[in-house]
Design an enzyme around this catalytic site. Structure first.
Site, PDB file in Angstrom:
ATOM      1  N   TYR A   1      57.375  28.623   5.161  1.00  0.00           N
ATOM      2  CA  TYR A   1      56.835  29.788   4.454  1.00  0.00           C
ATOM      3  C   TYR A   1      57.462  31.070   5.031  1.00  0.00           C
ATOM      4  O   TYR A   1      57.494  31.261   6.254  1.00  0.00           O
ATOM      5  CB  TYR A   1      55.316  29.803   4.588  1.00  0.00           C
ATOM      6  CG  TYR A   1      54.711  31.089   4.088  1.00  0.00           C
ATOM      7  CD1 TYR A   1      54.958  31.525   2.789  1.00  0.00           C
ATOM      8  CD2 TYR A   1      53.926  31.883   4.909  1.00  0.00           C
ATOM      9  CE1 TYR A   1      54.441  32.722   2.331  1.00  0.00           C
ATOM     10  CE2 TYR A   1      53.396  33.081   4.448  1.00  0.00           C
ATOM     11  CZ  TYR A   1      53.662  33.494   3.158  1.00  0.00           C
ATOM     12  OH  TYR A   1      53.161  34.680   2.707  1.00  0.00           O
TER      13      TYR A   1
ATOM     14  N   LYS B   1      44.940  28.150  -0.041  1.00  0.00           N
ATOM     15  CA  LYS B   1      45.633  27.234  -0.948  1.00  0.00           C
ATOM     16  C   LYS B   1      44.715  26.078  -1.347  1.00  0.00           C
ATOM     17  O   LYS B   1      43.667  26.310  -1.916  1.00  0.00           O
ATOM     18  CB  LYS B   1      46.937  26.783  -0.275  1.00  0.00           C
ATOM     19  CG  LYS B   1      47.760  27.954   0.324  1.00  0.00           C
ATOM     20  CD  LYS B   1      48.232  28.897  -0.731  1.00  0.00           C
ATOM     21  CE  LYS B   1      48.870  30.204  -0.292  1.00  0.00           C
ATOM     22  NZ  LYS B   1      49.115  30.572   1.044  1.00  0.00           N
TER      23      LYS B   1
ATOM     24  N   ASP C   1      51.462  22.866  10.357  1.00  0.00           N
ATOM     25  CA  ASP C   1      50.902  23.598   9.220  1.00  0.00           C
ATOM     26  C   ASP C   1      50.675  22.574   8.102  1.00  0.00           C
ATOM     27  O   ASP C   1      51.624  22.057   7.514  1.00  0.00           O
ATOM     28  CB  ASP C   1      51.883  24.701   8.790  1.00  0.00           C
ATOM     29  CG  ASP C   1      51.328  25.558   7.660  1.00  0.00           C
ATOM     30  OD1 ASP C   1      50.508  25.044   6.877  1.00  0.00           O
ATOM     31  OD2 ASP C   1      51.737  26.729   7.545  1.00  0.00           O
TER      32      ASP C   1
ATOM     33  N   ARG D   1      31.102  39.268  14.515  1.00  0.00           N
ATOM     34  CA  ARG D   1      32.526  38.967  14.761  1.00  0.00           C
ATOM     35  C   ARG D   1      32.640  37.699  15.594  1.00  0.00           C
ATOM     36  O   ARG D   1      33.545  36.897  15.415  1.00  0.00           O
ATOM     37  CB  ARG D   1      33.221  40.138  15.466  1.00  0.00           C
ATOM     38  CG  ARG D   1      34.634  39.772  15.915  1.00  0.00           C
ATOM     39  CD  ARG D   1      35.535  40.920  16.339  1.00  0.00           C
ATOM     40  NE  ARG D   1      34.879  42.072  16.856  1.00  0.00           N
ATOM     41  CZ  ARG D   1      34.356  42.166  18.104  1.00  0.00           C
ATOM     42  NH1 ARG D   1      34.437  41.151  18.940  1.00  0.00           N
ATOM     43  NH2 ARG D   1      33.774  43.276  18.484  1.00  0.00           N
TER      44      ARG D   1
END
Ligand SMILES: Cc1ncc(COP(=O)(O)O)c(C=O)c1O
Length: 389
Positions: free
Chosen positions: A112, A209, A184, A59
């Site tokens: 978004y 994306k 972003d 992790r």
């Protein structure tokens, strides 16, 4: 556009070279030219308190994830990259690292839907307030900042109306008020735009994306240069645990290698699609920052290499017509998401932006959004022709 990483002490490496090599030295043990998928949850330690090469638990760190993080940092011209299970996981980790109860975040009035939902419906319950502003209007953004604004959050181009924010100007607005500018960069990708060089403090990606580019993996990233903030974010990445797995990191890294060539083809095809739509009687409004009449064109030309693969338009016959066009498309796959090699079509009002209905971010009902892929462009135009007929 080049990055500052020196090659043999002189010329900096180009974008495509970094995409293929940054963080991706051949494996020292076997010489494998592709970074292995370290599908392990833990690592044998040499002695108590002596983890080998610092690897303790997956992790916290994983070599495959490290390779992706290093590559993304190089492509954005940042010092550190951190990757996550999704774009929203990256956003959430950032928010909960830099904000606390009572703080305020200014977000775009076009963004978004999931990002809006995170601020309005999730973070709001923990005492974070938010306002909205049109990020293409610097004065409106300045007016929306408060004494409690900790983060100015910007998408550019915005999703789905493709508005353009002047990153350098907004960095000034944010910094005057002691806030961070977060950009972003999902729609542009680092190939087309590098916000850190323009003054942004943190770059956010949904690597799902363009960065991944093949619609086969969900992921997110943060890239930044401030070492103190990077350490804090890395601490929270581990403490909150929203990491991406090694196979997802590997798939994303595989996609990144072709980011530059894919983006150029996305842009070529989008330009042809825009030209086609601009002459079509069924199209009443056309949104693409590459159009000279787009209100953000000048700023986009200043801060972007090209104008990207996303195109939105409004259907002459209203919402029913927009939905009909989406349903009739065949090669353009009806689906959410964007940025993959295949073209996608969607109705934002009923799909990706359903969660902003009734908010200041509500999108026009007659809007259709295209993610123009890299197929043979004549086939894409033929499909649009029949869908719009
Ligand atoms: C601009 C933008 N930012 C962030 C996200 C969220 O990313 P993810 O779906 O990987 O969580 C999306 C998703 O569509 C997006 O379009």
């Amino acid at each position: 556009m080049t990055n500052d990483v020196p090659r043999g002490g002189d010329a900096p490496l180009g974008f495509e070279t970094l995409a293929i090599h940054a963080g991706q030295e051949p494996d020292p043990r076997t010489g494998a030219v592709v970074p292995p998928i370290f599908q392990t949850s833990t690592y044998a330690q040499d002695a108590v308190g002596e983890p080998r090469l610092g690897y303790e638990y997956a992790r916290t760190t994983n070599p495959t994830r490290d390779a992706l993080q290093e590559c993304l940092a190089a492509l954005e011209g940042g010092r550190r990259g951190l990757t996550f299970a999704s774009g929203l996981a990256a956003e959430d980790t950032l928010l909960r690292t830099v904000c606390g109860p009572g703080d305020h975040v200014l977000i775009p009035d076009d963004a978004y839907g999931g990002t809006f939902r995170l601020f309005a419906k999730v973070a709001g319950r923990w005492g974070l307030t938010h306002g909205t502003a049109r990020v293409s209007d610097v004065d409106a953004v300045r007016a929306g900042m408060t004494d409690r604004t900790r983060v100015l959050w910007v998408e550019t181009p915005t999703n789905p109306l493709l508005r353009i924010a002047d990153i350098a100007a907004l960095a000034q607005v944010a910094h005057e008020r002691g806030a961070l500018l977060v950009v972003d960069n999902t729609f542009a990708s680092p190939y087309l735009q590098q916000p850190l060089a323009l003054g942004a403090d943190v770059v956010v990606h949904s690597t799902t994306k363009y960065v991944g580019g093949h619609s086969d993996v969900v992921g997110g990233a943060l890239v930044l240069s401030d070492p103190g903030l990077a350490d804090e974010l890395a601490y929270h990445q581990n403490a909150m645990g929203a990491i991406n797995g090694p196979f997802d990191a590997w798939l994303t890294l595989r996609g990144i290698k072709t980011l530059g060539v894919r983006m150029d083809r996305h842009c070529d095809n989008a330009e042809r699609v825009v030209e086609f739509l601009s002459r079509h009687a069924a199209v009443t409004g056309l949104y693409y920052p590459g159009l000279p009449e787009h209100p953000g064109h000048e700023v986009a030309a200043k801060q972007m290499r090209r104008f990207g693969g996303m195109v939105s338009f409004r259907a002459a016959g209203g919402e029913a017509h927009a939905i009909d066009i989406c349903n009739r498309a065949r090669l353009f796959v009806l689906g959410e998401s964007l940025g993959g090699v295949e073209s996608l079509i969607e109705h934002p009002g009923r799909m990706t932006h359903l969660s902003v209905a009734g908010s200041p971010l509500e999108v026009p009902a007659d809007l259709v959004r295209l993610s123009v892929g890299i197929e043979t462009v004549d086939d894409l135009l033929a499909d649009l022709e029949q869908a719009l007929a």
